[in-house]
Enzyme design. Structure first.
Site, PDB file in Angstrom:
ATOM      1  N   ASP A   1       0.628  -1.270   0.068  1.00  0.00           N
ATOM      2  CA  ASP A   1       0.152   0.035   0.137  1.00  0.00           C
ATOM      3  C   ASP A   1       0.949   1.216   0.036  1.00  0.00           C
ATOM      4  O   ASP A   1       2.063   1.244   0.249  1.00  0.00           O
ATOM      5  CB  ASP A   1      -0.969   0.015   1.278  1.00  0.00           C
ATOM      6  CG  ASP A   1      -2.289   0.660   1.047  1.00  0.00           C
ATOM      7  OD1 ASP A   1      -2.294   1.395  -0.192  1.00  0.00           O
ATOM      8  OD2 ASP A   1      -3.014   0.573   1.926  1.00  0.00           O
TER       9      ASP A   1
ATOM     10  N   GLU B   1       2.488   6.962  -2.563  1.00  0.00           N
ATOM     11  CA  GLU B   1       2.374   7.773  -3.387  1.00  0.00           C
ATOM     12  C   GLU B   1       2.781   9.375  -2.541  1.00  0.00           C
ATOM     13  O   GLU B   1       3.257  10.417  -3.342  1.00  0.00           O
ATOM     14  CB  GLU B   1       0.891   8.301  -3.833  1.00  0.00           C
ATOM     15  CG  GLU B   1       0.456   6.948  -4.326  1.00  0.00           C
ATOM     16  CD  GLU B   1      -0.361   5.979  -3.330  1.00  0.00           C
ATOM     17  OE1 GLU B   1      -0.732   5.050  -3.613  1.00  0.00           O
ATOM     18  OE2 GLU B   1      -0.295   6.486  -2.123  1.00  0.00           O
TER      19      GLU B   1
ATOM     20  N   ASP C   1      -8.625   3.484  -3.606  1.00  0.00           N
ATOM     21  CA  ASP C   1      -9.891   3.852  -2.619  1.00  0.00           C
ATOM     22  C   ASP C   1     -11.274   4.337  -3.395  1.00  0.00           C
ATOM     23  O   ASP C   1     -11.185   5.602  -3.490  1.00  0.00           O
ATOM     24  CB  ASP C   1      -9.484   4.748  -1.371  1.00  0.00           C
ATOM     25  CG  ASP C   1      -8.474   4.164  -0.618  1.00  0.00           C
ATOM     26  OD1 ASP C   1      -8.158   2.940  -0.637  1.00  0.00           O
ATOM     27  OD2 ASP C   1      -7.986   4.946   0.230  1.00  0.00           O
TER      28      ASP C   1
END
Length: 778
Positions: free
Chosen positions: A417, A420, A483
């Site tokens: 995950d 970024e 998401d």
């Protein structure tokens, strides 16, 4: 970034310099260097002062031409994308001069045509006797602005030419009219931001363009100049690759040959993934109860994923199980794996200050630093967290070692995950430029994790479940869409993102079935299940609520069981398509225009897709089951019902929850397996070849790829007049043939029966010849 104020003026503070003509050109080994002053040279005095641009052409691979534009020759800081270079003997990098002095630089069938010395500047790209695109007057430019120095290029867009790709973007599939910034961000699936920015686009005009710059690249696609695609970078040099196809599939093949192709994911990863969700309360008893209930309801499960709270709060990541809720993690994993499950756990590259690894990493210099030498920290996400510096080889080994201990314990893969939120006010171990590293960081992160998996598990077993990416990251599958929200609108935007990512060179992609934020309605959940199980990879995951089907309604259980079984049966077909992605760069899930670039109706389609070469999937985005989709030319067949649909044209249908438009392409032979309970099995044993609308003269090869990536069987299907012949090499002990829609035929070498979907033959040897009865038969 925009520089102009309409057609005639520049924005305040912008001072452009355009190449005005070719002064001279120098041939180098496999390349060409052109000097282009920014004024026309009419007398000797014009040779004084500048600016002037140096344009260097190269041929990294046949059919690909690189263009590097330089103003001031300054060393470029790292990082850099890894680019495959041609063998010196390849058909690339040939220079010739036309009679009028025009320079012709060729790479395979692609040619760059540059105006003759002394003539007005023009750079055109040609192939197959036609002009693909080009950079003409006031297109290429060096721009001095009040905020810095930039280089820009503009390439012509013809009438009806469309641009696709540039990463996983959630807006309309066609990029025309959009401003797109290459800057990885954690912005969800409902904004202009993207987790996966890829500075590559392809067109329906026979070419694609890869900008070889890992940092921020700004695109104005038919927006600032409505008949041009513009891209710009800060600094004094800009390099791009013009990639010829001519088809979109061939463009992708060449682009991924340049930047890397995906590894083949393990067969077990194509089954159903179920997670704890994110912020739900769970412990070993909860996990065991969910898994036992899945088994009791005969819901096949392949992977169980532990999300963030497998570790203790405020200590992400320390890579230690929270023993308050998992007192015996090694024993728990052994018990779960004894049921046949594979195990995934969540990780990210951020180290909270409370984690014991923070002090360890800081002392060893493994975390990103500020200019004053202190560790860069933030409270966003985890209190006081630092970020692992993957440019430090020792830090990579340190991070990999923590993961290796989990693999030793029984973990099979990692959800990688984040990656970024990478700051630019930092100093890297290897001196990399922070702006260029912002997007590239995720590449090093996922590469580190992927390599430790490959080292521990071996080729064919390494797998990450990654959110962030950039060019080249397709080498480390799988990626998921991030998401999304629990709405039909977000389901559709997720599909758009996946198709866009596929058009950017990524072979495998997934999404959170049911949506991540919020709790889906039972209807939405069931519609998303159908879509999710007909995607590359299939994961049930949410934020604050579980995604087990019985919490929605009993019909959800039946829908999940049905589509999980259907995907397992399709694995012989899907795994061959996965192998195709590995060797050709063509994604498993494909936008319609990728397969039908000459059909203008397919140019904008983003609510349906091809799954592999031959299956059309149109997810249902309504509660009541109404769906509209487009069928290209030919007679297509509903795989689930056997009904035929004649194309080209639009179709409107109504579907129940255990159905959706799933159509077989005319002339296709689809291998269907015998197993409904797991994705990894012997695909050749008991396989059924479903033959759809085979035309006269057809010759179709069907390869069965085993779970280890080797060839398990090859079938050749031909038709001559009323005779359809199927021949197997290395025939499995048990296999079948189904002629979809055929009611009457005799067969040599097989026993024949009939069901509602068509004629079924069980071969007695390697060759079966059918004699069809009636002109209307397939």
């Amino acid at each position: 970034m925009r520089f102009t104020d309409g057609r005639w003026l520049m924005r305040p503070g912008v001072r452009p310099a355009y190449p005005a003509q070719v002064l001279d050109a120098e041939e180098t080994t496999g390349g060409l260097v052109i000097h282009a002053p920014s004024r026309r040279i009419t007398r000797r005095g014009d040779l004084l002062d500048g600016p002037a641009l140096t344009v260097t052409l190269g041929a990294p691979l046949p059919g690909v031409i690189s263009v590097r534009v330089t103003h001031f020759a300054r060393p470029e800081p790292g990082p850099d994308f890894a680019i495959e270079q041609a063998d010196p003997s390849a058909d690339a990098g040939r220079l010739t001069r036309a009679e009028d002095g025009t320079l012709l630089f060729a790479s395979g069938e692609l040619t760059a045509r540059i105006s003759a010395p002394g003539e007005a500047w023009a750079l055109d790209f040609l192939a197959d006797g036609r002009r693909l695109t080009g950079s003409g007057a006031h297109a290429m430019a060096a721009l001095e602005t009040d905020s810095g120095h930039y280089l820009r290029e503009q390439l012509d867009l013809g009438v009806g030419h469309f641009v696709y790709g540039l990463g996983e973007r959630f807006g309309p599939l066609v990029r025309n009219g959009q401003n797109v910034e290459m800057w990885n961000a954690d912005g969800g699936t409902g904004s202009e931001q993207a987790y996966k920015n890829v500075p590559f686009f392809l067109t329906n005009a026979g070419y694609g363009v890869f900008v070889n710059h890992p940092g921020r690249v700004d695109y104005e696609v038919a927006s600032e100049a409505v008949s041009r695609t513009q891209f710009s970078v800060a600094g004094h040099s800009l390099e791009y690759f013009l990639i010829h196809g001519p088809s979109p599939r061939e463009i992708l093949a060449r682009y991924t040959a340049l930047t890397g192709r995906p590894a083949l994911p393990p067969a077990w990863s194509f089954g159903l993934w179920l997670t704890t969700s994110f912020t739900t309360n769970y412990d070993e008893e909860t996990v065991s109860g969910i898994i036992e209930e899945m088994a009791r309801r005969e819901l096949p499960l392949s992977v169980f994923h532990f999300d963030s709270f497998w570790m203790r709060e405020h200590q992400w990541c320390d890579f230690q199980w929270d023993t308050r809720i998992f007192p015996d993690p090694a024993g728990m994993l052994a018990r779960l794996k004894a049921t046949g499950l594979h195990i995934s756990v969540w990780i990210n590259p951020y180290i909270a200050q409370r984690s014991p690894l923070f002090a360890e990493g800081a002392a060893a210099g493994y975390l990103l630093k500020r200019a004053d030498g202190t560790v860069w920290q933030t409270d966003l996400w985890q209190p006081g967290m630092g970020i692992v510096d993957f440019t430090n080889p020792a830090a990579r080994d340190w991070f990999a070692g923590k993961l290796d201990a989990l693999l030793e314990m029984g973990v099979d893969c990692f959800k990688t995950d984040f990656g970024e939120r990478i700051p630019t006010d930092v100093v890297y171990f290897d001196g990399s430029d922070p702006e260029r590293m912002h997007n590239y960081y995720t590449h090093l992160y996922n590469q580190t994790v992927f390599e430790v998996l490959r080292k521990r598990r071996g080729d064919g077993e390494a797998l990450v479940f990654a959110r962030s990416a950039t060019a080249g990251s397709q080498q480390f599958p799988v990626h998921w869409g991030g998401d999304c929200e629990a709405t039909f609108e977000s389901m559709a935007e997720s599909l758009r993102g996946g198709l866009s990512l596929g058009m950017s060179g990524f072979g495998f992609w997934s999404h959170d079935i049911g949506g991540f934020e919020g709790t889906p309605s039972p209807a939405l959940f069931k519609r998303w299940i159908a879509f999710g199980l007909l995607s590359s990879h299939s994961r049930l995951h949410g934020s604050r609520s579980y995604r087990v089907p019985w919490l929605f309604d009993e019909e959800s259980v039946d829908v999940l069981r049905y589509f999980t079984g259907l995907k397992a049966q399709l694995m012989p077909y899907l795994y061959a398509a996965a192998d195709q992605a590995v060797h050709s760069g063509v994604p498993l899930m494909r936008a319609m225009v990728l397969e039908f670039p000459d059909d203008p109706a397919c140019a904008h389609l983003d609510r349906q897709y091809l799954l592999g070469d031959d299956l059309l999937v149109a997810p249902v985005f309504t509660e009541d089951g109404e769906v509209s989709y487009y069928v290209p030319a030919g007679t297509w067949t509903h795989v689930l019902t056997g009904e035929r649909v004649q194309g080209p044209g639009w179709v409107r249908e109504q579907h129940g929850f255990q159905s959706l438009p799933l159509l077989a392409r005319p002339g296709s032979v689809i291998a269907v397996g015998s197993e409904t309970q797991r994705p990894d099995y012997d695909y050749a044993d008991g396989v059924t070849l479903r033959i759809f609308e085979l035309p006269d003269g057809a010759n179709v090869t069907t390869r069965i790829v085993a779970a280890d990536g080797t060839t398990a069987a090859v079938f050749t299907t031909t038709r001559e007049g009323h005779t359809v012949t199927v021949e197997a090499s290395d025939a499995p002990a048990h296999w079948k043939i189904q002629l979809s829609g055929v009611e009457h035929a005799s067969a040599d070498g097989a026993t024949v029966t009939q069901d509602r979907l068509g004629l079924i033959a069980e071969p007695t040897g390697r060759v079966v010849a059918f004699q069809l009865e009636g002109e209307s038969e397939s």
